[in-house]
Write a protein that holds these residues in place. Structure first.
Motif, PDB file in Angstrom:
ATOM      1  N   PRO A 169      -1.438   6.442  -2.412  1.00 35.64           N
ATOM      2  CA  PRO A 169      -1.236   5.362  -1.449  1.00 35.64           C
ATOM      3  C   PRO A 169      -0.182   5.704  -0.390  1.00 35.64           C
ATOM      4  O   PRO A 169       0.866   6.247  -0.703  1.00 35.64           O
ATOM      5  CB  PRO A 169      -0.749   4.196  -2.309  1.00 35.64           C
ATOM      6  CG  PRO A 169      -1.215   4.517  -3.666  1.00 35.64           C
ATOM      7  CD  PRO A 169      -1.265   6.012  -3.781  1.00 35.64           C
ATOM      8  N   ALA A 170      -0.527   5.390   0.829  1.00 41.00           N
ATOM      9  CA  ALA A 170       0.362   5.557   1.982  1.00 41.00           C
ATOM     10  C   ALA A 170       0.627   7.019   2.324  1.00 41.00           C
ATOM     11  O   ALA A 170       1.337   7.309   3.274  1.00 41.00           O
ATOM     12  CB  ALA A 170       1.680   4.819   1.809  1.00 41.00           C
ATOM     13  N   TYR A 196      -6.859   0.380   4.079  1.00 40.13           N
ATOM     14  CA  TYR A 196      -6.946   0.707   2.661  1.00 40.13           C
ATOM     15  C   TYR A 196      -8.220   0.161   2.062  1.00 40.13           C
ATOM     16  O   TYR A 196      -8.793  -0.826   2.535  1.00 40.13           O
ATOM     17  CB  TYR A 196      -5.737   0.129   1.896  1.00 40.13           C
ATOM     18  CG  TYR A 196      -4.502   0.946   2.139  1.00 40.13           C
ATOM     19  CD1 TYR A 196      -4.322   2.170   1.505  1.00 40.13           C
ATOM     20  CD2 TYR A 196      -3.531   0.494   3.019  1.00 40.13           C
ATOM     21  CE1 TYR A 196      -3.202   2.937   1.746  1.00 40.13           C
ATOM     22  CE2 TYR A 196      -2.400   1.246   3.266  1.00 40.13           C
ATOM     23  CZ  TYR A 196      -2.237   2.471   2.617  1.00 40.13           C
ATOM     24  OH  TYR A 196      -1.139   3.226   2.860  1.00 40.13           O
ATOM     25  N   ASP A 209      -1.768  -0.288   7.239  1.00 42.19           N
ATOM     26  CA  ASP A 209      -2.712   0.818   7.420  1.00 42.19           C
ATOM     27  C   ASP A 209      -4.011   0.422   6.711  1.00 42.19           C
ATOM     28  O   ASP A 209      -4.066  -0.532   5.949  1.00 42.19           O
ATOM     29  CB  ASP A 209      -2.137   2.119   6.829  1.00 42.19           C
ATOM     30  CG  ASP A 209      -2.773   3.345   7.484  1.00 42.19           C
ATOM     31  OD1 ASP A 209      -3.797   3.181   8.189  1.00 42.19           O
ATOM     32  OD2 ASP A 209      -2.246   4.440   7.291  1.00 42.19           O
ATOM     33  N   THR A 266      -6.797   6.461  10.490  1.00 42.38           N
ATOM     34  CA  THR A 266      -6.943   6.542   9.026  1.00 42.38           C
ATOM     35  C   THR A 266      -8.209   5.856   8.552  1.00 42.38           C
ATOM     36  O   THR A 266      -8.731   6.198   7.510  1.00 42.38           O
ATOM     37  CB  THR A 266      -5.729   5.946   8.311  1.00 42.38           C
ATOM     38  OG1 THR A 266      -5.319   4.795   9.002  1.00 42.38           O
ATOM     39  CG2 THR A 266      -4.600   6.932   8.211  1.00 42.38           C
ATOM     40  N   GLU A 321       8.052   6.886   1.494  1.00 38.99           N
ATOM     41  CA  GLU A 321       6.776   7.522   1.852  1.00 38.99           C
ATOM     42  C   GLU A 321       6.914   8.415   3.084  1.00 38.99           C
ATOM     43  O   GLU A 321       6.349   9.493   3.134  1.00 38.99           O
ATOM     44  CB  GLU A 321       5.690   6.471   2.122  1.00 38.99           C
ATOM     45  CG  GLU A 321       5.098   5.847   0.872  1.00 38.99           C
ATOM     46  CD  GLU A 321       5.842   4.613   0.439  1.00 38.99           C
ATOM     47  OE1 GLU A 321       6.920   4.343   1.020  1.00 38.99           O
ATOM     48  OE2 GLU A 321       5.373   3.910  -0.467  1.00 38.99           O
ATOM     49  N   ARG A 378      11.547   5.898  -4.932  1.00 39.94           N
ATOM     50  CA  ARG A 378      10.453   5.090  -4.368  1.00 39.94           C
ATOM     51  C   ARG A 378      10.753   4.665  -2.929  1.00 39.94           C
ATOM     52  O   ARG A 378      11.877   4.781  -2.461  1.00 39.94           O
ATOM     53  CB  ARG A 378      10.281   3.831  -5.207  1.00 39.94           C
ATOM     54  CG  ARG A 378       9.147   3.917  -6.195  1.00 39.94           C
ATOM     55  CD  ARG A 378       8.930   2.561  -6.785  1.00 39.94           C
ATOM     56  NE  ARG A 378       8.245   1.686  -5.835  1.00 39.94           N
ATOM     57  CZ  ARG A 378       6.920   1.590  -5.769  1.00 39.94           C
ATOM     58  NH1 ARG A 378       6.171   2.290  -6.591  1.00 39.94           N
ATOM     59  NH2 ARG A 378       6.336   0.791  -4.908  1.00 39.94           N
ATOM     60  N   ASN A 379       9.740   4.148  -2.262  1.00 39.33           N
ATOM     61  CA  ASN A 379       9.871   3.600  -0.914  1.00 39.33           C
ATOM     62  C   ASN A 379      10.350   4.624   0.102  1.00 39.33           C
ATOM     63  O   ASN A 379      11.064   4.304   1.014  1.00 39.33           O
ATOM     64  CB  ASN A 379      10.845   2.418  -0.896  1.00 39.33           C
ATOM     65  CG  ASN A 379      10.308   1.274  -1.715  1.00 39.33           C
ATOM     66  OD1 ASN A 379       9.098   1.056  -1.748  1.00 39.33           O
ATOM     67  ND2 ASN A 379      11.190   0.575  -2.381  1.00 39.33           N
ATOM     68  N   TYR A 385      -4.611  12.088   0.067  1.00 39.00           N
ATOM     69  CA  TYR A 385      -5.563  12.245  -1.048  1.00 39.00           C
ATOM     70  C   TYR A 385      -5.290  13.530  -1.805  1.00 39.00           C
ATOM     71  O   TYR A 385      -4.704  14.463  -1.279  1.00 39.00           O
ATOM     72  CB  TYR A 385      -6.999  12.274  -0.519  1.00 39.00           C
ATOM     73  CG  TYR A 385      -7.448  10.954   0.051  1.00 39.00           C
ATOM     74  CD1 TYR A 385      -7.930   9.955  -0.804  1.00 39.00           C
ATOM     75  CD2 TYR A 385      -7.395  10.710   1.412  1.00 39.00           C
ATOM     76  CE1 TYR A 385      -8.341   8.728  -0.288  1.00 39.00           C
ATOM     77  CE2 TYR A 385      -7.806   9.506   1.932  1.00 39.00           C
ATOM     78  CZ  TYR A 385      -8.279   8.521   1.077  1.00 39.00           C
ATOM     79  OH  TYR A 385      -8.677   7.327   1.583  1.00 39.00           O
ATOM     80  N   ARG A 445     -10.872   6.615   5.434  1.00 41.05           N
ATOM     81  CA  ARG A 445     -11.283   5.647   4.395  1.00 41.05           C
ATOM     82  C   ARG A 445     -12.801   5.575   4.300  1.00 41.05           C
ATOM     83  O   ARG A 445     -13.371   5.578   3.211  1.00 41.05           O
ATOM     84  CB  ARG A 445     -10.740   4.252   4.724  1.00 41.05           C
ATOM     85  CG  ARG A 445      -9.264   4.175   4.901  1.00 41.05           C
ATOM     86  CD  ARG A 445      -8.556   4.240   3.574  1.00 41.05           C
ATOM     87  NE  ARG A 445      -7.120   4.319   3.809  1.00 41.05           N
ATOM     88  CZ  ARG A 445      -6.274   4.990   3.047  1.00 41.05           C
ATOM     89  NH1 ARG A 445      -6.727   5.627   1.984  1.00 41.05           N
ATOM     90  NH2 ARG A 445      -5.006   5.012   3.318  1.00 41.05           N
ATOM     91  N   ARG A 484       4.242  -2.226   6.893  1.00 45.61           N
ATOM     92  CA  ARG A 484       3.634  -1.030   7.492  1.00 45.61           C
ATOM     93  C   ARG A 484       2.145  -1.091   7.204  1.00 45.61           C
ATOM     94  O   ARG A 484       1.718  -0.821   6.081  1.00 45.61           O
ATOM     95  CB  ARG A 484       4.250   0.223   6.880  1.00 45.61           C
ATOM     96  CG  ARG A 484       5.590   0.569   7.501  1.00 45.61           C
ATOM     97  CD  ARG A 484       6.038   1.878   6.967  1.00 45.61           C
ATOM     98  NE  ARG A 484       6.042   1.818   5.497  1.00 45.61           N
ATOM     99  CZ  ARG A 484       6.936   2.475   4.745  1.00 45.61           C
ATOM    100  NH1 ARG A 484       7.843   3.211   5.303  1.00 45.61           N
ATOM    101  NH2 ARG A 484       6.883   2.388   3.447  1.00 45.61           N
ATOM    102  N   PHE A 487       0.287  -1.331   1.790  1.00 43.08           N
ATOM    103  CA  PHE A 487      -0.085  -1.001   0.422  1.00 43.08           C
ATOM    104  C   PHE A 487       1.059  -1.282  -0.550  1.00 43.08           C
ATOM    105  O   PHE A 487       0.868  -1.869  -1.601  1.00 43.08           O
ATOM    106  CB  PHE A 487      -0.506   0.470   0.330  1.00 43.08           C
ATOM    107  CG  PHE A 487      -1.240   0.805  -0.929  1.00 43.08           C
ATOM    108  CD1 PHE A 487      -2.623   0.749  -0.965  1.00 43.08           C
ATOM    109  CD2 PHE A 487      -0.556   1.171  -2.086  1.00 43.08           C
ATOM    110  CE1 PHE A 487      -3.309   1.044  -2.125  1.00 43.08           C
ATOM    111  CE2 PHE A 487      -1.245   1.458  -3.254  1.00 43.08           C
ATOM    112  CZ  PHE A 487      -2.629   1.404  -3.272  1.00 43.08           C
ATOM    113  N   GLY A 488       2.281  -0.861  -0.173  1.00 41.30           N
ATOM    114  CA  GLY A 488       3.435  -1.014  -1.065  1.00 41.30           C
ATOM    115  C   GLY A 488       3.686  -2.468  -1.424  1.00 41.30           C
ATOM    116  O   GLY A 488       3.871  -2.806  -2.594  1.00 41.30           O
ATOM    117  N   GLU A 500       0.791  -3.880  -3.526  1.00 41.07           N
ATOM    118  CA  GLU A 500       0.829  -3.315  -4.868  1.00 41.07           C
ATOM    119  C   GLU A 500       1.810  -4.110  -5.729  1.00 41.07           C
ATOM    120  O   GLU A 500       1.517  -4.492  -6.856  1.00 41.07           O
ATOM    121  CB  GLU A 500       1.249  -1.841  -4.778  1.00 41.07           C
ATOM    122  CG  GLU A 500       1.212  -1.124  -6.094  1.00 41.07           C
ATOM    123  CD  GLU A 500       1.855   0.264  -6.013  1.00 41.07           C
ATOM    124  OE1 GLU A 500       2.052   0.770  -4.892  1.00 41.07           O
ATOM    125  OE2 GLU A 500       2.168   0.804  -7.077  1.00 41.07           O
TER     126      GLU A 500
END
Lengths: 891, 228
Positions: free
Chosen positions: B220-221, A739, A737, B192, B87, B84-85, B224, B196, A735, A776-777, A780
């Motif tokens: 992240p993802a 960053y 995006d 996005t 998002e 997790r995972n 903010y 940034r 995915r 990002f995931g 990371e």
């Protein structure tokens, strides 16, 4: 003493073993055999069955014909009877044995009367013995009855003796392969007594029967025949028994007979005779047909097909050879096959020419056959009938238009010559016409050539040779010239057309060879089952002009009807059952065959070397000729072979994958069980201690800290395992995006703050670093694993450096340490799953770096590792990334 | 604070409920427990708790739909707990009215900090300060100005509107979509990279160390959060 003589031939041994094995699986066939009706076969069969039943066997009646004989009917009452199945045939219902019901009922023994019976149209098989074979295939034992006159090889003789043509015949092979034969014998007098007592037929019919069929002479002859057959069989069984018991017998073995067959009716007789001979000699037998330039007329072609079918029914292997020289073809074949005896029919003499030619055939065969014996079987009287009928020369198969155009051309040329007559004279005209006739032979068949030769001779005589406009010829030399003209025209025409036919035949053969070559070539480059299906179907369309549908078996050995093959051949439920039958029995079935001929399609099995691959269905309007059939078989055998290879390759692949996943599982198990146990043990131990003992505050904090550390370790392991399974499943879709790389590195270092505490981390990112489009995931996790690894394995140095930069569409991330680096010989393996360096410290699964590699590759990037010059390792990740076009952003 | 705040824990895992109960009680919160969506909504309706901790993976209903049902009448903060995972689920929950989120496993210290921030925001609600101060950074909404160490910052109007939305919701996670919609409008929800760029520019102006931001924190993802 020659020892080798007593040693059984390995081939024979193998064959006998095979036979033994085959027999044990199939049901057993017992035949109650008699010389004619009324000897009590059915009765004896029922008695035997009753005895078996009393022993506790499950015996039922599949089909029985009591002929209203009371004793028989009474006896039959004691058995379970499978009701007959009705078929509608031409507005009347006919009743036949219900094959499927018998197979579904699955008794131990089933009684089926009259094995030679022909089934009503619409039944699955044309003959009852085919039904019986299917029952046997299902492991059910069969008791049945047969009369001697029904045996294929004896039907001629019986017809000669009794004057009655036998229509319902049974292939000898079935009879020979029966497991047991019981002869029901009566003396002729006893039989006649039974007849006149009305035990066989009603009194009126008995009288009629005694006068026609049941004459004492007939009965005696039939009885002798039946007894001889059984005696022969006993003899043969003795041979087989000795072979089975590995005893070398006194019989003359290793005899191989070859019978040369033609397209005449005489050949049928020849085949039967040869079969009898081979039977008594204990020799094996094959038949051969040599296809020459002779063009078969429909009748001959039909007879040839009949002969071939007969050979099949007699259990004779049939071979088909194309050659211009019959003698050479036969002798070559015989030498190749180690034939000891060649059997031919005595050639029929039609006229002087054929006498010369055929006499020559026999002479040449005898001369060239060398040490091979040649048997010549006399022809029967019937052939004289055909003598007159066949007097005419080669077949006239050309159509009317050919005759018409040939005559027209001759007349046209004659007209031109006629107009030029005054300039060229009449003699030159003969050459012109001769030229025309010879030229025509290139385009037309023999008939039109004969016509044009005759026509041109007549025209020349009538219009040109003086005196004109009469058929009369004055001069002797003109007469001679006319005769010579006719002969030359005839010869050149006929010879040319013969050469043409031969050429055509050769061309067809070449085309076939070429087609097979093309097919092989195309198949060799085809990959995947679908690819092969497409090529097969295209080529079948191309070379046979046939629509086809291929059904392949699936993993569970069933035909797969929902195959990817999208043809316009749509199979009905009925067609599917034919396909199923073809697949199960690996024999062709459907239209134009003996089995289920009412179907719209013909089904051929796709037979590989080791297994049946499936079935091919074709829609053909006409039956294949022998040549075509052979070509077709070769064609589909190529296709089957390819399917088999594809199939085996898939199996091998599956086995390999299975093996791999098995290996993976084992490693996973070994490595994970250790990795799971250690933190769990820590948590259990520490929490237990906290629960049961009174610790001072300092110790309590320390234990809690251990628990926390162990849970983090567990969490990391779970993360890695989940990531691994994501990778294994191949379901990673990044995915992407925008960053800021700072954010990425901050996040990772924050998560690793405990581990990083003793290190000095130096992050180098240039000021002009753009935003990059990444997942990002995934990134990371990649960076986490790399930095974590560095903290674990490079703990001797306190310096870590993480560098990021962007250049030409590629984002580079580097993690550098000053640890020991990697041993040279192991550096190439470190990204492998579960790979751990030799002698590495406890803890760790060897998953971390393989996940790094997997994720980076999912992002279409690369990861490399090198040892640094002044010690330590450097991991470099390069990922193709987009950068935003800043100008476009409204500020 | 005279009365202790009551927190409703909606989670189907008994161990998590136990752990949260002990931790929260130790930190002088009162707790209510619910193990299913149905029970959670019922308890929330009966007691109107000060805050709800909502697990997204409930057995009887989807967490986001529970949240939507709650939000029909419930105005106090909701903090999402998730694995997790997920998002996308988190973003959906935040856009459906959740105030914050935490991924399991989480540290209790982190959880308590989030709870306190969320509660403070509700207590502060309605006070509508015209000026907020975060360390050496001050923002004046009425005067459209911001200062760092007392020095007036030069900000474009877009920068200022982004900064003021973040600062007004300090401590709360704002999704990318929300920020894009508020600052740029509906046509920019996918851009996005704008965010940034502007966040990076703002960081250079207001952060002590732009490489290690403490005011504008990246989730992240997701989005903010303005820190304190």
């Amino acid at each position: 003493m020659d020892i080798s003589d007593n040693r059984p031939d390995p081939d024979e041994l193998l064959a006998s073993l095979k036979l033994e094995e085959e027999r044990s699986k199939r049901g057993k066939l017992k035949i109650f055999f008699g010389m004619c009706a009324g000897v009590g076969k059915t009765y004896t069969m029922l008695q035997t069955a009753l005895a078996e039943k009393s022993k506790g066997f499950d015996v039922i009646i599949g089909y029985i014909e009591t002929h209203n004989r009371k004793e028989t009917a009474d006896l039959a009452e004691g058995f379970e009877l499978i009701p007959r199945k009705s078929y509608q045939y031409k507005s009347t219902a006919v009743y036949e044995m219900d094959l499927d019901a018998i197979i579904a009922r699955k008794p131990q023994i089933v009684l089926v009367d009259e094995l030679a019976h022909t089934n009503a149209p619409g039944s699955r098989h044309t003959k009852r013995f085919q039904d019986v074979l299917e029952i046997l295939d299902n492991g059910i034992n069969v008791y049945t009855t047969v009369n001697v006159q029904h045996l294929e090889s004896r039907s001629d003789t019986v017809a000669q003796i009794t004057g009655i043509i036998i229509r319902e015949t049974l292939p000898d092979e079935i009879f020979e392969n029966a497991d047991e034969i019981e002869i029901i014998d009566l003396t002729p007098d006893e039989l006649l007594q039974r007849l006149s007592d009305g035990k066989v037929y009603t009194p009126e019919r008995s009288k009629e029967a005694i006068e026609s069929f049941f004459r004492k002479g007939n009965i005696t002859a039939l009885r002798e025949m039946a007894l001889r057959i059984v005696a022969d069989r006993v003899d043969k069984q003795l041979h087989e028994y000795m072979q089975l018991k590995r005893i070398r017998g006194p019989w003359k073995s290793g005899l191989h007979l070859l019978v040369a067959v033609s397209y005449t009716q005489q050949s049928a007789k020849l085949l039967r005779w040869a079969k009898n001979l081979s039977y008594t000699m204990g020799a094996d037998l094959q038949a051969v047909y040599v296809e020459t330039t002779h063009k078969l007329d429909p009748k001959e072609s039909e007879q040839l097909n009949k002969n071939i079918t007969l050979a099949g029914q007699l259990g004779i292997k049939f071979r088909f050879i194309t050659s211009t020289d019959m003698v050479k073809a036969i002798v070559d074949f015989a030498q190749k096959e180690n034939i000891t005896h060649i059997i031919i029919g005595k050639p029929r003499v039609r006229n002087l020419l054929t006498l010369l030619r055929l006499g020559n055939f026999v002479n040449r065969l005898i001369r060239y056959s060398g040490n091979i014996d040649v048997y010549i079987l006399g022809s029967d009287t019937k052939s004289t009938d055909k003598f007159k009928e066949k007097v005419s020369l080669p077949s006239f198969t050309s159509n009317i238009s050919q005759y018409f155009s040939a005559s027209l051309i001759v007349i046209l040329i004659a007209l031109i010559c006629f107009s030029l007559k005054s300039f060229i004279g009449y003699q030159v005209v003969s050459f012109a016409l001769l030229f025309v006739v010879s030229t025509l032979a290139f385009f037309f068949g023999t008939g039109p050539i004969l016509l044009s030769a005759t026509l041109s001779a007549l025209i020349w005589d009538f219009f040109f040779i003086p005196p004109p406009y009469t058929l009369h010829v004055d001069k002797t030399e003109d007469m001679l010239m006319l005769i010579m003209f006719f002969i030359i025209a005839l010869l050149s025409g006929v010879l040319t057309s013969r050469v043409r036919r031969q050429e055509k035949k050769i061309r067809i053969r070449e085309e076939r060879t070429n087609a097979l070559y093309q097919l092989t070539r195309e198949l060799s480059i085809a990959t995947g089952i679908e690819g092969v299906i497409n090529i097969a179907k295209n080529d079948i369309k191309k070379y046979f002009n046939l629509k086809s549908r291929i059904l392949l078996k699936n993993d569970t050995n069933q035909l797969d009807y929902v195959s990817k093959d999208d043809t316009n051949i749509i199979l009905s439920r009925n067609d599917m059952s034919v396909a199923e039958w073809t697949f199960q029995h690996s024999t062709k079935a459907g239209k134009h065959t003996d089995t289920l001929p009412s179907c719209d399609y013909t089904f051929y099995p796709l037979k590989g070397n080791q297994m049946n691959l499936g079935v091919i269905a074709i829609q053909q309007a006409n039956v294949f000729t022998q040549g075509e059939e052979q070509f077709w078989e070769a064609f589909i055998s190529q296709i089957s072979g390819k399917f088999e290879r594809e199939y085996l390759r898939n199996i091998a692949k599956q086995a390999y994958l299975l093996n791999e996943s098995d290996k993976l599982y084992k490693t996973l198990f070994n490595s994970i069980s250790h990795e799971l146990r250690i933190p769990v043990a820590t948590i259990m131990g520490a929490s237990d201690s906290l629960l049961t003992l009174q610790h001072p505050e300092g110790i309590r904090r320390e234990l809690s800290h251990e628990i926390f550390k162990a849970s983090k370790r567990l969490n990391r392991l779970i993360e890695n395992l989940l990531n691994m399974s994501r990778l294994e499943s191949g379901r990673i879709s990044p995915r992407l995006d925008w960053y800021d790389i700072h954010d990425l590195i901050n996040k990772v270092t924050e998560n690793l703050q405990d581990e990083l505490k003793p290190f000095h981390l130096h992050v180098v990112i240039p000021d002009n670093m753009p935003f990059v489009k990444i997942d990002f995931g995934l990134m990371e996790q990649v960076l986490y694993n790399l930095i974590y690894n560095a903290t674990q394995y490079a703990s001797n140095s306190m310096s870590l450096r993480v560098k990021a930069f962007y250049e030409n569409g590629i984002t580079t991330l580097q993690v550098m340490d000053r640890g020991p680096g990697f041993p040279k010989k192991e550096i190439s393996f470190i990204f492998n799953k579960f790979y751990r360096l030799e002698g590495s410290q406890a803890g760790g699964t060897g998953l971390g770096l393989s996940i790094v590699k997997g994720f980076v590759e999912a992002l279409k990037g690369t990861v490399t590792v090198e040892n640094r010059k002044n010690g330590g390792a450097i991991f470099t990740i390069k990922i193709p990334t987009e950068t935003p076009e800043i100008d476009k952003i409204i500020l | 604070m005279i009365t202790a705040d009551t927190i409703l824990i909606i989670d189907d895992e008994v161990q998590i409920r136990r752990l949260l109960e002990i931790t929260l009680n130790l930190n002088s919160f009162k707790t209510l427990l619910a193990s299913s969506a149905k029970e959670g909504i019922a308890v929330a309706a009966s007691y109107n708790p000060s805050l709800i901790l909502l697990d997204l993976g409930l057995p009887d209903d989807d967490g986001v739909s529970v949240l939507k049902k709650l939000r029909e009448w419930y105005t106090n903060p909701v903090i999402i707990l998730s694995v997790r995972n997920s998002e996308e689920d988190i973003i959906e929950a935040l856009d459906s009215g959740a105030n914050d989120y935490l991924t399991k496993p989480f540290r209790t210290g982190e959880l308590l900090a989030r709870i306190r921030t969320a509660l403070r925001l509700t207590h502060d609600l309605g006070k509508s300060d015209s000026q907020l101060t975060f360390g050496s950074f001050t923002i004046d909404f009425a005067g459209h100005t911001a200062r760092k160490n007392g020095i007036l910052l030069k900000l474009t109007s877009t920068e200022f509107s982004l900064l003021s939305i973040l600062a007004k919701n300090s401590g709360r996670v704002l999704t990318h979509q929300y920020l894009l919609k508020e600052v740029w409008g509906h046509g920019y929800l996918d851009q996005t990279q704008y965010l940034r760029v502007f966040v990076a520019q703002l960081r250079k102006k207001i952060e002590d160390d732009p490489a290690h931001p403490s005011l504008i924190i990246t989730e992240p993802a997701i989005g903010y959060r303005f820190g304190e």
